[in-house]
Design a protein around this motif. Structure first.
Motif, PDB file in Angstrom:
ATOM      1  N   HIS A   1       0.846  -1.188   0.000  1.00  0.00           N
ATOM      2  CA  HIS A   1       0.000   0.000   0.000  1.00  0.00           C
ATOM      3  C   HIS A   1       0.887   1.246   0.000  1.00  0.00           C
TER       4      HIS A   1
ATOM      5  N   ARG B   1      -3.660  11.467  -5.519  1.00  0.00           N
ATOM      6  CA  ARG B   1      -4.874  11.723  -4.728  1.00  0.00           C
ATOM      7  C   ARG B   1      -5.735  10.465  -4.647  1.00  0.00           C
ATOM      8  N   ARG B   2      -5.926   9.809  -5.774  1.00  0.00           N
ATOM      9  CA  ARG B   2      -6.770   8.611  -5.814  1.00  0.00           C
ATOM     10  C   ARG B   2      -6.212   7.507  -4.920  1.00  0.00           C
TER      11      ARG B   2
ATOM     12  N   ARG C   1      -6.527   8.522  -1.184  1.00  0.00           N
ATOM     13  CA  ARG C   1      -7.934   8.488  -0.754  1.00  0.00           C
ATOM     14  C   ARG C   1      -8.503   7.074  -0.716  1.00  0.00           C
ATOM     15  N   ASP C   2      -8.310   6.330  -1.818  1.00  0.00           N
ATOM     16  CA  ASP C   2      -8.995   5.054  -1.991  1.00  0.00           C
ATOM     17  C   ASP C   2      -8.154   3.832  -1.641  1.00  0.00           C
TER      18      ASP C   2
ATOM     19  N   GLN D   1      -4.953   1.106  -2.556  1.00  0.00           N
ATOM     20  CA  GLN D   1      -4.656   0.344  -3.763  1.00  0.00           C
ATOM     21  C   GLN D   1      -4.057  -0.997  -3.373  1.00  0.00           C
TER      22      GLN D   1
ATOM     23  N   LYS E   1      -4.117   0.842   2.506  1.00  0.00           N
ATOM     24  CA  LYS E   1      -5.487   1.256   2.787  1.00  0.00           C
ATOM     25  C   LYS E   1      -5.693   2.694   2.344  1.00  0.00           C
ATOM     26  N   GLY E   2      -6.931   3.062   2.144  1.00  0.00           N
ATOM     27  CA  GLY E   2      -7.254   4.434   1.778  1.00  0.00           C
ATOM     28  C   GLY E   2      -7.385   5.316   3.005  1.00  0.00           C
TER      29      GLY E   2
ATOM     30  N   ALA F   1      -9.302   8.321   2.895  1.00  0.00           N
ATOM     31  CA  ALA F   1     -10.355   9.292   2.588  1.00  0.00           C
ATOM     32  C   ALA F   1     -11.090   9.780   3.831  1.00  0.00           C
ATOM     33  N   ASP F   2     -11.203   8.938   4.839  1.00  0.00           N
ATOM     34  CA  ASP F   2     -11.940   9.293   6.050  1.00  0.00           C
ATOM     35  C   ASP F   2     -11.028   9.713   7.206  1.00  0.00           C
TER      36      ASP F   2
END
Length: 135
Positions: free
Chosen positions: A5, A82-83, A86-87, A89, A98-99, A101-102
């Motif tokens: 990740h 950014r992707r 956030r998300d 991969q 892990k993302g 985003a939160d």
């Protein structure tokens, strides 16, 4: 973060290492400003945010570690960075990031982290805590 990740995160952030000053005719796509080794507020904040969590896997100053790749050697463009941040991969069964985003400690500061890693990759910032440019 898991090594794979982080590798993806590194690719998103990644750039070449080095040291040097800010070029007055630098490309408009640079999110950082570095003058005589001193970083603007965004880039300095990116350093702080990176070392608040990303360094645990990607190593100090984005240089990589035994569990995650360097984020300054293999750059991603800003949208992919950014992707991935956030998300998250996954590139294989053993490679996962892990993302975030939160995560309020990272999600709002993705561009700042990118600016710091971009400055590191371009050689505008060396290793260690940069001094901050006065406004």
């Amino acid at each position: 973060m898991q090594p794979q990740h982080l590798v993806l995160f590194a690719l998103a952030c990644g750039f070449a290492l080095g040291s040097g000053g800010f070029s007055q005719d630098a490309a408009a796509d640079k999110l950082y400003k570095v003058v005589d080794g001193m970083a603007d507020a965004r880039t300095y904040n990116g350093y702080r945010r990176y070392h608040g969590g990303c360094n645990h896997c990607h190593g100090p100053d984005g240089v990589g570690s035994t569990i995650a790749s360097s984020l300054v050697d293999r750059p991603l463009d800003i949208e992919n960075f950014r992707r991935v941040v956030r998300d998250g991969q996954s590139s294989s069964e053993n490679s996962f990031m892990k993302g975030f985003a939160d995560d309020p400690n990272f999600a709002p500061y993705i561009d700042d982290i990118y600016a710091y890693l971009q400055a590191r990759a371009d050689g505008a910032l060396g290793r260690g805590r940069p001094k901050r440019l006065e406004p």
